[in-house]
Scaffold this motif. Structure first.
Motif, PDB file in Angstrom:
ATOM      1  N   ASP A  49      46.346  37.197  56.177  1.00  0.00           N
ATOM      2  CA  ASP A  49      45.384  36.420  56.959  1.00  0.00           C
ATOM      3  C   ASP A  49      44.543  35.559  56.019  1.00  0.00           C
ATOM      4  O   ASP A  49      43.799  36.075  55.186  1.00  0.00           O
ATOM      5  N   THR A  50      44.642  34.249  56.163  1.00  0.00           N
ATOM      6  CA  THR A  50      43.933  33.352  55.244  1.00  0.00           C
ATOM      7  C   THR A  50      42.417  33.466  55.343  1.00  0.00           C
ATOM      8  O   THR A  50      41.704  33.049  54.436  1.00  0.00           O
ATOM      9  N   ALA A  51      41.916  34.023  56.458  1.00  0.00           N
ATOM     10  CA  ALA A  51      40.467  34.164  56.630  1.00  0.00           C
ATOM     11  C   ALA A  51      39.955  35.533  56.185  1.00  0.00           C
ATOM     12  O   ALA A  51      38.750  35.787  56.257  1.00  0.00           O
ATOM     13  N   SER A  52      40.834  36.416  55.715  1.00  0.00           N
ATOM     14  CA  SER A  52      40.414  37.770  55.350  1.00  0.00           C
ATOM     15  C   SER A  52      39.585  37.774  54.072  1.00  0.00           C
ATOM     16  O   SER A  52      39.600  36.815  53.293  1.00  0.00           O
ATOM     17  N   ASP A  53      38.886  38.866  53.850  1.00  0.00           N
ATOM     18  CA  ASP A  53      38.120  39.018  52.611  1.00  0.00           C
ATOM     19  C   ASP A  53      39.025  38.916  51.388  1.00  0.00           C
ATOM     20  O   ASP A  53      38.642  38.321  50.363  1.00  0.00           O
ATOM     21  N   LEU A  54      40.222  39.498  51.463  1.00  0.00           N
ATOM     22  CA  LEU A  54      41.097  39.510  50.294  1.00  0.00           C
ATOM     23  C   LEU A  54      41.584  38.117  49.931  1.00  0.00           C
ATOM     24  O   LEU A  54      41.701  37.777  48.742  1.00  0.00           O
ATOM     25  N   ARG A  55      41.848  37.289  50.934  1.00  0.00           N
ATOM     26  CA  ARG A  55      42.263  35.917  50.629  1.00  0.00           C
ATOM     27  C   ARG A  55      41.083  35.087  50.136  1.00  0.00           C
ATOM     28  O   ARG A  55      41.257  34.184  49.301  1.00  0.00           O
ATOM     29  N   ARG A  56      39.877  35.347  50.639  1.00  0.00           N
ATOM     30  CA  ARG A  56      38.698  34.642  50.110  1.00  0.00           C
ATOM     31  C   ARG A  56      38.468  35.033  48.656  1.00  0.00           C
ATOM     32  O   ARG A  56      38.113  34.188  47.816  1.00  0.00           O
ATOM     33  N   ILE A  57      38.676  36.306  48.338  1.00  0.00           N
ATOM     34  CA  ILE A  57      38.538  36.756  46.951  1.00  0.00           C
ATOM     35  C   ILE A  57      39.580  36.070  46.074  1.00  0.00           C
ATOM     36  O   ILE A  57      39.286  35.631  44.950  1.00  0.00           O
ATOM     37  N   ALA A  58      40.812  35.944  46.569  1.00  0.00           N
ATOM     38  CA  ALA A  58      41.881  35.310  45.787  1.00  0.00           C
ATOM     39  C   ALA A  58      41.564  33.841  45.490  1.00  0.00           C
ATOM     40  O   ALA A  58      42.002  33.297  44.470  1.00  0.00           O
ATOM     41  N   ARG A  59      40.812  33.190  46.382  1.00  0.00           N
ATOM     42  CA  ARG A  59      40.464  31.772  46.179  1.00  0.00           C
ATOM     43  C   ARG A  59      39.218  31.601  45.310  1.00  0.00           C
ATOM     44  O   ARG A  59      38.918  30.482  44.880  1.00  0.00           O
ATOM     45  N   ALA A  60      38.493  32.675  45.062  1.00  0.00           N
ATOM     46  CA  ALA A  60      37.226  32.577  44.328  1.00  0.00           C
ATOM     47  C   ALA A  60      37.460  32.473  42.822  1.00  0.00           C
ATOM     48  O   ALA A  60      38.505  32.872  42.300  1.00  0.00           O
ATOM     49  N   SER A  61      36.464  31.949  42.143  1.00  0.00           N
ATOM     50  CA  SER A  61      36.526  31.784  40.685  1.00  0.00           C
ATOM     51  C   SER A  61      35.663  32.826  39.998  1.00  0.00           C
ATOM     52  O   SER A  61      34.750  33.409  40.605  1.00  0.00           O
ATOM     53  N   ALA A  62      35.930  33.051  38.736  1.00  0.00           N
ATOM     54  CA  ALA A  62      35.149  33.998  37.943  1.00  0.00           C
ATOM     55  C   ALA A  62      33.670  33.639  38.007  1.00  0.00           C
ATOM     56  O   ALA A  62      33.291  32.473  37.896  1.00  0.00           O
ATOM     57  N   GLY A  63      32.841  34.642  38.214  1.00  0.00           N
ATOM     58  CA  GLY A  63      31.403  34.454  38.293  1.00  0.00           C
ATOM     59  C   GLY A  63      30.863  34.313  39.699  1.00  0.00           C
ATOM     60  O   GLY A  63      29.659  34.468  39.923  1.00  0.00           O
ATOM     61  N   GLU A  64      31.712  34.010  40.682  1.00  0.00           N
ATOM     62  CA  GLU A  64      31.255  33.867  42.063  1.00  0.00           C
ATOM     63  C   GLU A  64      30.842  35.221  42.647  1.00  0.00           C
ATOM     64  O   GLU A  64      31.422  36.254  42.320  1.00  0.00           O
ATOM     65  N   VAL A  65      29.834  35.169  43.520  1.00  0.00           N
ATOM     66  CA  VAL A  65      29.400  36.351  44.276  1.00  0.00           C
ATOM     67  C   VAL A  65      29.767  36.127  45.734  1.00  0.00           C
ATOM     68  O   VAL A  65      29.437  35.091  46.316  1.00  0.00           O
ATOM     69  N   LEU A  66      30.481  37.100  46.318  1.00  0.00           N
ATOM     70  CA  LEU A  66      30.948  36.992  47.693  1.00  0.00           C
ATOM     71  C   LEU A  66      30.413  38.148  48.529  1.00  0.00           C
ATOM     72  O   LEU A  66      30.327  39.276  48.052  1.00  0.00           O
ATOM     73  N   GLY A  67      30.090  37.836  49.763  1.00  0.00           N
ATOM     74  CA  GLY A  67      29.810  38.879  50.733  1.00  0.00           C
ATOM     75  C   GLY A  67      31.097  39.274  51.421  1.00  0.00           C
ATOM     76  O   GLY A  67      31.930  38.418  51.736  1.00  0.00           O
ATOM     77  N   VAL A  68      31.307  40.565  51.632  1.00  0.00           N
ATOM     78  CA  VAL A  68      32.517  41.057  52.298  1.00  0.00           C
ATOM     79  C   VAL A  68      32.110  42.025  53.403  1.00  0.00           C
ATOM     80  O   VAL A  68      30.963  42.469  53.477  1.00  0.00           O
ATOM     81  N   ALA A  69      33.051  42.358  54.259  1.00  0.00           N
ATOM     82  CA  ALA A  69      32.787  43.318  55.325  1.00  0.00           C
ATOM     83  C   ALA A  69      32.452  44.680  54.718  1.00  0.00           C
ATOM     84  O   ALA A  69      32.985  45.047  53.663  1.00  0.00           O
TER      85      ALA A  69
END
Length: 283
Positions: A49-69
């Motif tokens: 699922d392109t909208a899932s947390d795991l795919r958002r993490i895969a698109r993120a760059s080093a140093g980014e902070v993400l909110g997840v479920a």
């Protein structure tokens, strides 16, 4: 009056089958909430699922902070614990290898050079957040499926259901006083179903390949010990208090064999193995 009620839905890439012992007026609402929780876990942790947390993490760059479920955060915390405790035999940062094997889709827009381990890739922060240490392609398929079973059980209990079973394609957990007989296909004789144990208030998960499908031998495994021994397991079933633990530990037992015994004891778990040769083994 309590009666047995059973419902099933296709989720998590399999059939999720839930049986409860409860009055009719309570059972339907409880079942609806349990399936809703499973769907939430699927949405958060599906690598497809392109909208899932795991795919958002895969698109993120080093140093980014993400909110997840919160579910994702909880599963990642357990995954980090098991990765460290198994010496890397449990390796959630395996999606890149599984993509190369054609078992997962290649994520569009993903950052290159993914981390080799979960601890190398992420640091968990408070408030259901994480920081990317380096790009991370994470697959939580099995442990997330086990977690979905666990949260479905929690939802049923919260709704007042006193006994039931949740089965997601072999990831299974039962609660309440009734005993359930766990049966597993003998991988060397696929037409034979073997009873393994009677369980109550316990979870189990099985990982297996069949003798007539050697091309599937351990293709789902990626870890520091990925060279499978000469007499490898064909089927591993783990019994544990939680289904997320049971599923994750099947991979550790597959790769570590009897060396997984201390980690199994730490998590109050037990494993049953069929190997290509020899008698079944209990760890």
């Amino acid at each position: 009056m309590n009666a047995s009620r059973r419902r099933a839905q296709v989720l998590l890439g399999t059939l999720v089958d839930i049986t409860v012992q409860a009055p009719a007026e309570l059972a339907e609402a409880a079942l609806e909430q349990a399936f809703r929780r499973v769907a939430e876990v699927q949405a958060a942790m599906s690598f497809h699922d392109t909208a899932s947390d795991l795919r958002r993490i895969a698109r993120a760059s080093a140093g980014e902070v993400l909110g997840v479920a919160p579910d994702t955060h909880a599963v990642l915390a357990l995954a980090l614990q098991l990765e460290a405790g198994s010496g890397g035999a449990f390796n959630p940062c395996c999606a890149a290898a599984l993509v190369e094997r054609g078992l997962l889709p290649r994520p569009e827009g993903a950052s290159p050079g993914p981390a080799a381990s979960l601890a190398e890739g992420i640091a968990l922060l408070a408030g259901s957040r994480l920081r990317l240490r380096r790009p991370a392609w994470i697959d939580l398929g099995g442990i997330a499926k086990g977690h979905a079973v666990d949260v479905a059980v929690e939802a049923l209990r919260a709704a007042g259901v006193e006994a039931g079973t949740v089965n997601a394609g072999g990831d299974l957990r039962t609660f309440g006083p009734q005993a359930l007989t766990v049966q597993v296909r003998d991988p060397r004789r696929p037409g034979l179903i073997q009873p393994l144990a009677k369980i109550s208030d316990l979870a189990c998960a099985t990982s297996a390949w069949l003798l007539d499908r050697p091309e599937r031998r351990a293709t789902h495994l990626v870890g520091a010990a990925e060279d499978v021994e000469d007499n490898p397991p064909m089927s591993v079933t783990v019994f544990a208090p939680r289904c997320a633990l049971a599923d994750a530990l099947t991979k550790v037992v597959w790769l570590r064999g009897t060396h997984a015994a201390p980690l199994l004891r730490e998590h109050q778990a037990q494993a049953f193995l069929w190997r290509e040769r020899g008698e079944p083994q209990v760890i």
